[in-house]
Design a protein around this motif. Structure first.
Motif, PDB file in Angstrom:
ATOM      1  N   GLN A 178       0.847  -1.189   0.000  1.00 15.26           N
ATOM      2  CA  GLN A 178       0.000   0.000   0.000  1.00 15.26           C
ATOM      3  C   GLN A 178       0.886   1.245   0.000  1.00 15.26           C
ATOM      4  O   GLN A 178       1.714   1.407   0.894  1.00 15.26           O
ATOM      5  CB  GLN A 178      -0.903  -0.001   1.242  1.00 15.26           C
ATOM      6  CG  GLN A 178      -1.890   1.129   1.281  1.00 15.26           C
ATOM      7  CD  GLN A 178      -2.938   1.051   0.189  1.00 15.26           C
ATOM      8  OE1 GLN A 178      -3.458  -0.018  -0.106  1.00 15.26           O
ATOM      9  NE2 GLN A 178      -3.228   2.173  -0.432  1.00 15.26           N
ATOM     10  N   ALA A 179       0.705   2.125  -0.993  1.00 12.61           N
ATOM     11  CA  ALA A 179       1.536   3.330  -1.133  1.00 12.61           C
ATOM     12  C   ALA A 179       0.691   4.591  -1.049  1.00 12.61           C
ATOM     13  O   ALA A 179      -0.424   4.635  -1.576  1.00 12.61           O
ATOM     14  CB  ALA A 179       2.278   3.313  -2.469  1.00 12.61           C
ATOM     15  N   LEU A 180       1.255   5.599  -0.405  1.00 18.37           N
ATOM     16  CA  LEU A 180       0.651   6.922  -0.327  1.00 18.37           C
ATOM     17  C   LEU A 180       1.538   7.900  -1.074  1.00 18.37           C
ATOM     18  O   LEU A 180       2.748   7.942  -0.847  1.00 18.37           O
ATOM     19  CB  LEU A 180       0.545   7.369   1.141  1.00 18.37           C
ATOM     20  CG  LEU A 180       0.204   8.844   1.393  1.00 18.37           C
ATOM     21  CD1 LEU A 180      -1.189   9.189   0.880  1.00 18.37           C
ATOM     22  CD2 LEU A 180       0.345   9.170   2.877  1.00 18.37           C
ATOM     23  N   ASP A 181       0.936   8.699  -1.959  1.00 17.69           N
ATOM     24  CA  ASP A 181       1.632   9.811  -2.603  1.00 17.69           C
ATOM     25  C   ASP A 181       0.944  11.072  -2.120  1.00 17.69           C
ATOM     26  O   ASP A 181      -0.210  11.343  -2.479  1.00 17.69           O
ATOM     27  CB  ASP A 181       1.571   9.684  -4.123  1.00 17.69           C
ATOM     28  CG  ASP A 181       2.410  10.740  -4.837  1.00 17.69           C
ATOM     29  OD1 ASP A 181       2.924  11.677  -4.181  1.00 17.69           O
ATOM     30  OD2 ASP A 181       2.545  10.637  -6.066  1.00 17.69           O
ATOM     31  N   LEU A 182       1.630  11.822  -1.268  1.00 19.15           N
ATOM     32  CA  LEU A 182       1.064  13.019  -0.669  1.00 19.15           C
ATOM     33  C   LEU A 182       1.359  14.221  -1.552  1.00 19.15           C
ATOM     34  O   LEU A 182       2.493  14.398  -1.999  1.00 19.15           O
ATOM     35  CB  LEU A 182       1.668  13.227   0.721  1.00 19.15           C
ATOM     36  CG  LEU A 182       0.975  14.273   1.566  1.00 19.15           C
ATOM     37  CD1 LEU A 182      -0.425  13.814   1.958  1.00 19.15           C
ATOM     38  CD2 LEU A 182       1.795  14.559   2.803  1.00 19.15           C
ATOM     39  N   ALA A 183       0.338  15.043  -1.781  1.00 20.24           N
ATOM     40  CA  ALA A 183       0.437  16.168  -2.713  1.00 20.24           C
ATOM     41  C   ALA A 183       0.821  15.617  -4.088  1.00 20.24           C
ATOM     42  O   ALA A 183       1.787  16.045  -4.711  1.00 20.24           O
ATOM     43  CB  ALA A 183       1.419  17.225  -2.222  1.00 20.24           C
ATOM     44  N   CYS A 184       0.033  14.666  -4.540  1.00 19.52           N
ATOM     45  CA  CYS A 184       0.372  13.867  -5.726  1.00 19.52           C
ATOM     46  C   CYS A 184       0.260  14.603  -7.044  1.00 19.52           C
ATOM     47  O   CYS A 184       0.803  14.141  -8.046  1.00 19.52           O
ATOM     48  CB  CYS A 184      -0.472  12.602  -5.761  1.00 19.52           C
ATOM     49  SG  CYS A 184      -2.253  12.891  -5.955  1.00 19.52           S
ATOM     50  N   GLY A 185      -0.447  15.730  -7.077  1.00 18.95           N
ATOM     51  CA  GLY A 185      -0.553  16.494  -8.320  1.00 18.95           C
ATOM     52  C   GLY A 185      -1.133  15.663  -9.452  1.00 18.95           C
ATOM     53  O   GLY A 185      -2.154  14.992  -9.287  1.00 18.95           O
ATOM     54  N   GLN A 186      -0.474  15.680 -10.598  1.00 17.99           N
ATOM     55  CA  GLN A 186      -0.930  14.959 -11.787  1.00 17.99           C
ATOM     56  C   GLN A 186      -0.684  13.456 -11.707  1.00 17.99           C
ATOM     57  O   GLN A 186      -1.081  12.719 -12.595  1.00 17.99           O
ATOM     58  CB  GLN A 186      -0.254  15.525 -13.036  1.00 17.99           C
ATOM     59  CG  GLN A 186      -0.552  16.990 -13.283  1.00 17.99           C
ATOM     60  CD  GLN A 186      -1.989  17.228 -13.701  1.00 17.99           C
ATOM     61  OE1 GLN A 186      -2.564  16.453 -14.457  1.00 17.99           O
ATOM     62  NE2 GLN A 186      -2.580  18.297 -13.195  1.00 17.99           N
ATOM     63  N   GLY A 187       0.022  13.008 -10.670  1.00 21.84           N
ATOM     64  CA  GLY A 187       0.141  11.577 -10.425  1.00 21.84           C
ATOM     65  C   GLY A 187       1.296  10.858 -11.099  1.00 21.84           C
ATOM     66  O   GLY A 187       1.232   9.653 -11.307  1.00 21.84           O
ATOM     67  N   ARG A 188       2.381  11.554 -11.390  1.00 21.97           N
ATOM     68  CA  ARG A 188       3.481  10.859 -12.065  1.00 21.97           C
ATOM     69  C   ARG A 188       4.007   9.689 -11.236  1.00 21.97           C
ATOM     70  O   ARG A 188       4.343   8.648 -11.784  1.00 21.97           O
ATOM     71  CB  ARG A 188       4.600  11.815 -12.451  1.00 21.97           C
ATOM     72  CG  ARG A 188       5.382  12.389 -11.287  1.00 21.97           C
ATOM     73  CD  ARG A 188       6.474  13.322 -11.782  1.00 21.97           C
ATOM     74  NE  ARG A 188       7.129  13.951 -10.666  1.00 21.97           N
ATOM     75  CZ  ARG A 188       8.424  14.187 -10.615  1.00 21.97           C
ATOM     76  NH1 ARG A 188       9.205  13.860 -11.629  1.00 21.97           N
ATOM     77  NH2 ARG A 188       8.954  14.774  -9.567  1.00 21.97           N
TER      78      ARG A 188
END
Length: 182
Positions: A23-33
């Motif tokens: 399980q991964a979290l991308d914080l302030a992920c924006g456009q999601g690169r």
């Protein structure tokens, strides 16, 4: 639909590529690169951003949370992730929340701008630039796996970046053992 997002950061690829998906979290992920790349690697992804339009373009990829994390409540209370990724984002009041979101055995991969970046453009305000060693200090309760601080090229910028792991059975390395002279 063709993915036209920029490639993931070299730092993120370096410190996430060897991990078994979880399980991964991308914080302030924006456009999601980074979300897109992690999903292609088999990760179950959660993205958080205040830009609803950016999140709309990520629907179907995983869990997307629209939240203003600087002015509203922390949307992830009690949740922990095998991987927490933060790039090009700094809001100091959230640093402890970010670190607390790393599960036992999980990894934090963080890369953002540092003092000196003002010579190259934005961000230039000290509120959004890490002080020397600040990321190391914030991660003092984690085991530091890698740390870099300095100027990068293409695009020209000054950053601090860290890869750190929560291993409650292992004591973190002393700072001098991680970054001599840094």
């Amino acid at each position: 639909m063709h993915d036209t997002s920029p490639p993931p950061s070299d730092w993120v690829r370096r410190w996430c590529g060897d991990l078994p998906p979880g399980q991964a979290l991308d914080l302030a992920c924006g456009q999601g690169r980074h979300l897109r790349w992690l999903a292609r690697q088999g990760w179950r992804v959660t993205g958080v951003d205040r830009d609803a339009q950016a999140l709309a373009g990520l629907q179907g990829l995983g869990e997307m949370l629209h939240a203003d994390i600087e002015n509203g409540p922390w949307p992830l209370d009690g949740r922990r992730f095998d991987l927490v990724v933060v790039t090009n984002y700094l809001w100091r009041p959230l640093l402890q929340h970010i670190i607390d979101a790393v599960a036992p055995g999980g990894r934090l991969v963080y890369e953002t701008f540092a003092i000196g970046n003002e010579r190259h453009g934005r961000p230039a305000r000290p509120d959004f630039l890490l002080q020397p060693g600040e990321l190391l200090q914030a991660c003092r309760d984690l085991q530091v796996l890698g740390y870099e601080s300095g100027q990068l090229r293409s695009p020209e910028r000054v950053v601090q970046r860290i890869a750190a792991q929560r291993d409650d059975a292992v004591h973190p390395l002393p700072l001098w053992a991680v970054a001599p002279g840094g």
